[in-house]
Scaffold this motif. Sequence first.
Motif, PDB file in Angstrom:
ATOM      1  N   ALA A 192       0.850  -1.191   0.000  1.00  0.00           N
ATOM      2  CA  ALA A 192       0.000   0.000   0.000  1.00  0.00           C
ATOM      3  C   ALA A 192       0.883   1.237   0.000  1.00  0.00           C
ATOM      4  O   ALA A 192       1.897   1.292   0.695  1.00  0.00           O
ATOM      5  CB  ALA A 192      -0.914   0.005   1.217  1.00  0.00           C
ATOM      6  N   LEU A 193       0.482   2.232  -0.785  1.00  0.00           N
ATOM      7  CA  LEU A 193       1.177   3.508  -0.782  1.00  0.00           C
ATOM      8  C   LEU A 193       0.488   4.498   0.145  1.00  0.00           C
ATOM      9  O   LEU A 193       1.059   5.534   0.491  1.00  0.00           O
ATOM     10  CB  LEU A 193       1.241   4.073  -2.203  1.00  0.00           C
ATOM     11  CG  LEU A 193       1.782   3.116  -3.273  1.00  0.00           C
ATOM     12  CD1 LEU A 193       1.880   3.828  -4.613  1.00  0.00           C
ATOM     13  CD2 LEU A 193       3.133   2.548  -2.866  1.00  0.00           C
ATOM     14  N   ASP A 194      -0.747   4.175   0.535  1.00  0.00           N
ATOM     15  CA  ASP A 194      -1.491   4.970   1.513  1.00  0.00           C
ATOM     16  C   ASP A 194      -2.719   4.168   1.918  1.00  0.00           C
ATOM     17  O   ASP A 194      -2.975   3.091   1.373  1.00  0.00           O
ATOM     18  CB  ASP A 194      -1.893   6.329   0.934  1.00  0.00           C
ATOM     19  CG  ASP A 194      -1.972   7.418   2.020  1.00  0.00           C
ATOM     20  OD1 ASP A 194      -2.039   7.062   3.223  1.00  0.00           O
ATOM     21  OD2 ASP A 194      -1.964   8.600   1.673  1.00  0.00           O
ATOM     22  N   GLY A 216       2.863  -6.005   2.620  1.00  0.00           N
ATOM     23  CA  GLY A 216       2.124  -7.132   3.161  1.00  0.00           C
ATOM     24  C   GLY A 216       0.774  -6.779   3.727  1.00  0.00           C
ATOM     25  O   GLY A 216       0.322  -7.372   4.710  1.00  0.00           O
ATOM     26  N   LEU A 217       0.091  -5.823   3.102  1.00  0.00           N
ATOM     27  CA  LEU A 217      -1.203  -5.407   3.611  1.00  0.00           C
ATOM     28  C   LEU A 217      -2.286  -6.434   3.312  1.00  0.00           C
ATOM     29  O   LEU A 217      -2.141  -7.275   2.432  1.00  0.00           O
ATOM     30  CB  LEU A 217      -1.614  -4.088   2.971  1.00  0.00           C
ATOM     31  CG  LEU A 217      -2.025  -4.186   1.489  1.00  0.00           C
ATOM     32  CD1 LEU A 217      -2.963  -3.061   1.138  1.00  0.00           C
ATOM     33  CD2 LEU A 217      -0.799  -4.157   0.591  1.00  0.00           C
ATOM     34  N   GLY A 262      -4.457  -4.020  -9.026  1.00  0.00           N
ATOM     35  CA  GLY A 262      -4.539  -2.700  -8.418  1.00  0.00           C
ATOM     36  C   GLY A 262      -5.503  -2.700  -7.245  1.00  0.00           C
ATOM     37  O   GLY A 262      -6.508  -3.399  -7.252  1.00  0.00           O
ATOM     38  N   LEU A 263      -5.203  -1.876  -6.246  1.00  0.00           N
ATOM     39  CA  LEU A 263      -6.016  -1.854  -5.027  1.00  0.00           C
ATOM     40  C   LEU A 263      -7.089  -0.772  -5.031  1.00  0.00           C
ATOM     41  O   LEU A 263      -7.712  -0.518  -4.003  1.00  0.00           O
ATOM     42  CB  LEU A 263      -5.101  -1.695  -3.807  1.00  0.00           C
ATOM     43  CG  LEU A 263      -4.154  -2.879  -3.585  1.00  0.00           C
ATOM     44  CD1 LEU A 263      -3.179  -2.578  -2.453  1.00  0.00           C
ATOM     45  CD2 LEU A 263      -4.933  -4.148  -3.292  1.00  0.00           C
ATOM     46  N   GLY A 264      -7.312  -0.149  -6.182  1.00  0.00           N
ATOM     47  CA  GLY A 264      -8.431   0.777  -6.295  1.00  0.00           C
ATOM     48  C   GLY A 264      -8.057   2.176  -6.729  1.00  0.00           C
ATOM     49  O   GLY A 264      -8.894   2.894  -7.283  1.00  0.00           O
ATOM     50  N   ALA A 265      -6.828   2.601  -6.471  1.00  0.00           N
ATOM     51  CA  ALA A 265      -6.424   3.962  -6.827  1.00  0.00           C
ATOM     52  C   ALA A 265      -5.073   3.975  -7.538  1.00  0.00           C
ATOM     53  O   ALA A 265      -4.353   4.961  -7.474  1.00  0.00           O
ATOM     54  CB  ALA A 265      -6.369   4.843  -5.584  1.00  0.00           C
ATOM     55  N   THR A 266      -4.760   2.882  -8.199  1.00  0.00           N
ATOM     56  CA  THR A 266      -3.471   2.781  -8.887  1.00  0.00           C
ATOM     57  C   THR A 266      -3.695   2.860 -10.391  1.00  0.00           C
ATOM     58  O   THR A 266      -4.453   2.063 -10.943  1.00  0.00           O
ATOM     59  CB  THR A 266      -2.773   1.453  -8.543  1.00  0.00           C
ATOM     60  OG1 THR A 266      -2.729   1.311  -7.130  1.00  0.00           O
ATOM     61  CG2 THR A 266      -1.362   1.440  -9.099  1.00  0.00           C
ATOM     62  N   PRO A 267      -3.053   3.794 -11.075  1.00  0.00           N
ATOM     63  CA  PRO A 267      -3.254   3.921 -12.523  1.00  0.00           C
ATOM     64  C   PRO A 267      -2.780   2.684 -13.274  1.00  0.00           C
ATOM     65  O   PRO A 267      -1.853   1.989 -12.839  1.00  0.00           O
ATOM     66  CB  PRO A 267      -2.388   5.139 -12.893  1.00  0.00           C
ATOM     67  CG  PRO A 267      -2.134   5.857 -11.612  1.00  0.00           C
ATOM     68  CD  PRO A 267      -2.146   4.821 -10.538  1.00  0.00           C
ATOM     69  N   PRO A 304      -4.270   3.280  -2.837  1.00  0.00           N
ATOM     70  CA  PRO A 304      -3.206   3.225  -3.838  1.00  0.00           C
ATOM     71  C   PRO A 304      -2.226   2.116  -3.484  1.00  0.00           C
ATOM     72  O   PRO A 304      -1.811   1.975  -2.341  1.00  0.00           O
ATOM     73  CB  PRO A 304      -2.544   4.611  -3.725  1.00  0.00           C
ATOM     74  CG  PRO A 304      -2.812   5.051  -2.324  1.00  0.00           C
ATOM     75  CD  PRO A 304      -4.103   4.411  -1.893  1.00  0.00           C
ATOM     76  N   GLY A 305      -1.867   1.335  -4.459  1.00  0.00           N
ATOM     77  CA  GLY A 305      -0.968   0.218  -4.237  1.00  0.00           C
ATOM     78  C   GLY A 305      -1.344  -0.935  -5.134  1.00  0.00           C
ATOM     79  O   GLY A 305      -2.210  -0.815  -6.006  1.00  0.00           O
TER      80      GLY A 305
END
Length: 571
Positions: A192-194, A216-217, A262-267, A304-305
């Motif tokens: 995760a980036l955030d 490892g989220l 993608g976790l939902g907010a990754t381009p 993001p992630g």
Amino acid sequence: MKKLINDASAVVREMLEGIARQAPHVAILGNENVLVRQALPEPSKRSVALISGGGSGHEPAHGRYVGSGMLSAAVCGEVFTSPSTDAVHAAIHATAGDNGALLIVKNYTGDRLNFGLAAEMARSEGIPVEIVTVADDVSLRGRIERHQRRGIAGTVFVHKIAGAAAAQGRLLNEVAAIARRTAENLGTMGVALDGCTLPGAEKAGFHLADDEIELGLGIHGEKGVERTAPMKANELTETLLANIIEDLALKSGERVALLVNGLGATPEMELAVVLRDAFESLKRRNISVERAWAGTFLSALNMPGCSISVLRLDDEMLALLDADTEARAWPGGGAVNHHILIEPAGTAPASEIGAAAMDDNGRAWSGKIKPALEAVAHALIDKEAILTELDSKAGDGDLGASMKRAAEAILAVPPTALVAPDKALAALGMALRRAIAGSSGPFYATALVRAARILADHPHPTALDWAAAMRGAADAIGELGGAKPGDRTMLDALVPAVDAFERELKSGYDASKAWAGAVSAAESSAEATAHMTPRAGRASYLGARAIGSPDGGAVAIACWLKALQPYIAAS
């Protein structure tokens, strides 16, 4: 937190209604938040039903995987909350026929309890039910037993393979067996980036500083197992893959399927970069990637992630992955292109740009021009962040990256292309034309080509000849783009610089002092664009809203003019 919802308490139901409107083969099961396949055959003719689900917020999972060849039903709990036993039980009754049902459960306590109880209730009613639990999160290896790990994005592989097996008419025990074998040969790890933000919440469940990422989220907004410094995509990909490969004990020569999720907010751009890096990493290990996908398959709302899933393949799994499905979220395909580069016809390699034989005169010019160009390149690289910020305020934010690519192209121009002023300018124009997309490339390339043409008859140009070439370059930019000084563009720094250079030379100053005047004029004029209303280019769409910060293109002009100053001789 701003969200496109009506009521946080109704968001799941309204989402399901929106999904169903787009998929004629899907319907909502009464008052339950369950999506089921429509028009199933009579119970005696039904294949094994596949049922999965869990908390919502992981879209497109699980609802968009409903369809022949994948899920028969998706049971959708509230956001990040397990669905109820009754909802799972209703899904079994709605879809299971004489051949029974397979429940595919991600390894979370609430899901195991509610799906498990529903299975027991159905069995007591004479409905054959099997359960397969997916625990693919390798980040927890070494801490807990494999059967206790979380189930995350690799679950989609289990849906696809088991769904295809069921569609072939296989018996319940056979479908369950291939699903378990898939789960046992599957590993996933994410980053995760955030954090992410639940509907109705004011802020994210956790927040990461600019110098932090979470390895490892899970997929419910929970924190990972390690917080560390950001890495480049290839380093991060290698970290995730190394854990997966070690956990699965993958060996050289084995075959795998690869899923970058993608976790939902990754381009998609970033996911494609990760897939590229993952493919190269596996190739170096002589592990053959037979199928590969990058996209958003199982998200964590707006986190993001990404995660990487690797599935050890055999012929049976590969055939089931390739089987057709009407589930809308499964992209199909996945075939790997092993030959991604072809040479364009009739194009010389970049290394041959302007190449010429070097005589003493050519070596002399190359020795003067090369260090000056290197200074320009390094100045533009140093200015990347500032140019990006300025362009983001009035445009699309790509100027910094464009100027960095320009700098890299300048550094790559060979000394043999710099044997004369006109040849050097022509080579630069070709290099920048190839390196920079958007508007900057054509503007700079046109300017350099025009300047080269003006100097073609001046093998040893005077300072006034250089000034004439600069004037021609500025005119070319204006003609190409339709802008003029005062429109808040690069010309608002370049034209004042040319005017000052010519004026100082004609007043008797030497080239060095005249150039200093040109740099000063460019810098002050670039700053003055902060008070101009743009009338050309993308910034003109903003009108007065762009006022307050200088134009990035003008600042870039001042930057490279100043970088050249130490290399302008007095005579």
